[in-house]
Design a protein around this motif. Sequence first.
Motif, mmCIF file in Angstrom:
data_model
loop_
_atom_site.group_PDB
_atom_site.id
_atom_site.type_symbol
_atom_site.label_atom_id
_atom_site.label_comp_id
_atom_site.label_asym_id
_atom_site.label_seq_id
_atom_site.Cartn_x
_atom_site.Cartn_y
_atom_site.Cartn_z
ATOM 1 N N SER A 134 -122.944 39.067 -17.130
ATOM 2 C CA SER A 134 -122.987 38.016 -18.573
ATOM 3 C C SER A 134 -121.682 37.324 -17.871
ATOM 4 O O SER A 134 -120.841 37.438 -17.977
ATOM 5 N N GLY A 136 -119.467 36.642 -20.943
ATOM 6 C CA GLY A 136 -119.356 37.548 -22.044
ATOM 7 C C GLY A 136 -118.753 39.204 -20.821
ATOM 8 O O GLY A 136 -117.797 38.965 -21.042
ATOM 9 N N THR A 160 -110.985 34.656 -25.447
ATOM 10 C CA THR A 160 -111.650 35.270 -26.082
ATOM 11 C C THR A 160 -112.568 34.126 -26.167
ATOM 12 O O THR A 160 -114.059 34.558 -26.723
ATOM 13 N N ASN A 161 -112.711 33.181 -25.233
ATOM 14 C CA ASN A 161 -114.157 32.600 -25.548
ATOM 15 C C ASN A 161 -115.262 32.836 -24.719
ATOM 16 O O ASN A 161 -114.822 33.360 -24.035
ATOM 17 N N LEU A 163 -116.943 35.172 -26.029
ATOM 18 C CA LEU A 163 -117.585 37.341 -26.777
ATOM 19 C C LEU A 163 -117.733 36.769 -27.769
ATOM 20 O O LEU A 163 -117.569 36.048 -28.947
ATOM 21 N N ASP A 164 -118.931 37.946 -28.045
ATOM 22 C CA ASP A 164 -118.884 38.084 -29.276
ATOM 23 C C ASP A 164 -117.802 38.535 -30.455
ATOM 24 O O ASP A 164 -116.844 39.523 -29.863
ATOM 25 N N PRO A 165 -117.852 38.733 -31.493
ATOM 26 C CA PRO A 165 -117.043 39.036 -32.156
ATOM 27 C C PRO A 165 -116.035 40.583 -31.827
ATOM 28 O O PRO A 165 -115.257 40.616 -31.965
ATOM 29 N N LYS A 166 -117.667 41.381 -32.063
ATOM 30 C CA LYS A 166 -116.660 43.433 -31.082
ATOM 31 C C LYS A 166 -115.910 43.033 -30.397
ATOM 32 O O LYS A 166 -114.431 43.738 -30.119
ATOM 33 N N ASN A 167 -116.841 42.579 -29.018
ATOM 34 C CA ASN A 167 -115.600 42.037 -28.241
ATOM 35 C C ASN A 167 -114.366 41.718 -27.939
ATOM 36 O O ASN A 167 -113.170 41.680 -27.197
ATOM 37 N N ALA A 168 -114.453 40.530 -28.536
ATOM 38 C CA ALA A 168 -113.630 39.670 -28.708
ATOM 39 C C ALA A 168 -112.727 40.977 -29.664
ATOM 40 O O ALA A 168 -110.926 40.373 -29.194
ATOM 41 N N ARG A 169 -113.009 40.937 -30.525
ATOM 42 C CA ARG A 169 -111.490 42.026 -31.326
ATOM 43 C C ARG A 169 -111.081 43.425 -30.769
ATOM 44 O O ARG A 169 -109.818 42.972 -30.358
#
Length: 285
Positions: A134, A136, A160-161, A163-169
């Motif tokens: 995917s 991400g 982090t562009n 990415l969902d918030p969890k993976n961005a974190r």
Amino acid sequence: MSNAFQVKDLRFKYKSSKEDTIKGVSFDVMEGEIFGLLGPSGAGKSTTQKILIKLLEDYSGEISYFGKDLKSIGKSFYEEVGVGFEMPVHFSKMTAMENMKFFSGFYKQTANVQELMEQVGLWEHRNVKVGDYSKGMKVRLNFVRAMLNNPKVLFLDEVTNGLDPKNARILKDIISDYRNRGGTVFLTTHLMNDVEQLCDRIAFCVNGKLYEISTPRDLKLKYGKREVKIEYKEEGATLDRIFPLEGIGLNEEFQNILRTKEIETIHSGETSMEDIFIKVTGGVL
């Protein structure tokens, strides 16, 4: 703390352009800090980054890398820097692990690939072709690639562009840990959340010039309103009042509300990084 990069009167013009893209900028990036370069599209951020990673060398001005003239440094430079471009570049018909083994071959020393891929949640997908990843997953693999050589300095563009918030974190936590261990990060992004959570200092790039080189906190103090807004319940209704921050501890009306009312929220007049971005870049466009 020494300078990782020191830039003086940097100018650059593409052969196809009539005027300079970078117009005499000066700044430094301290060792062990996360330095953010912000600005609208076409402002010169990517050009500045390409110069610092030696993809563009026909510039004027001075750039030193840990005290050495950047132009005088050879291929050894690439053993010390990691780069995560905005658009992930991988071999789509190869698996993630095959990609990482291939890119690891460019360096004399490499990081623990398994550990990196486990950190970003990709180890279990290591034998999947990247073409089947995917967006991400490709972004996270791109970050692993940037960290392959245990870089001394890390360049990240929109890290982090997508990415969902969890993976961005997860990525931001890894970047913060890297900084805490002495690593230096040069970050370009449009995501103000990343700026607030990561950057020690930032600069705004507009039309090839730099503005407002400072910390996020100091910029918030400069552009924010020195006031406090309080919301409270009174006879079943929600009311609000705004008080000046100066002398707030001695303000009898404010103190009375705190003592006698049901408080719902209290907010300072701190502005957002989005508002600061718009004010700074809009004021000089």
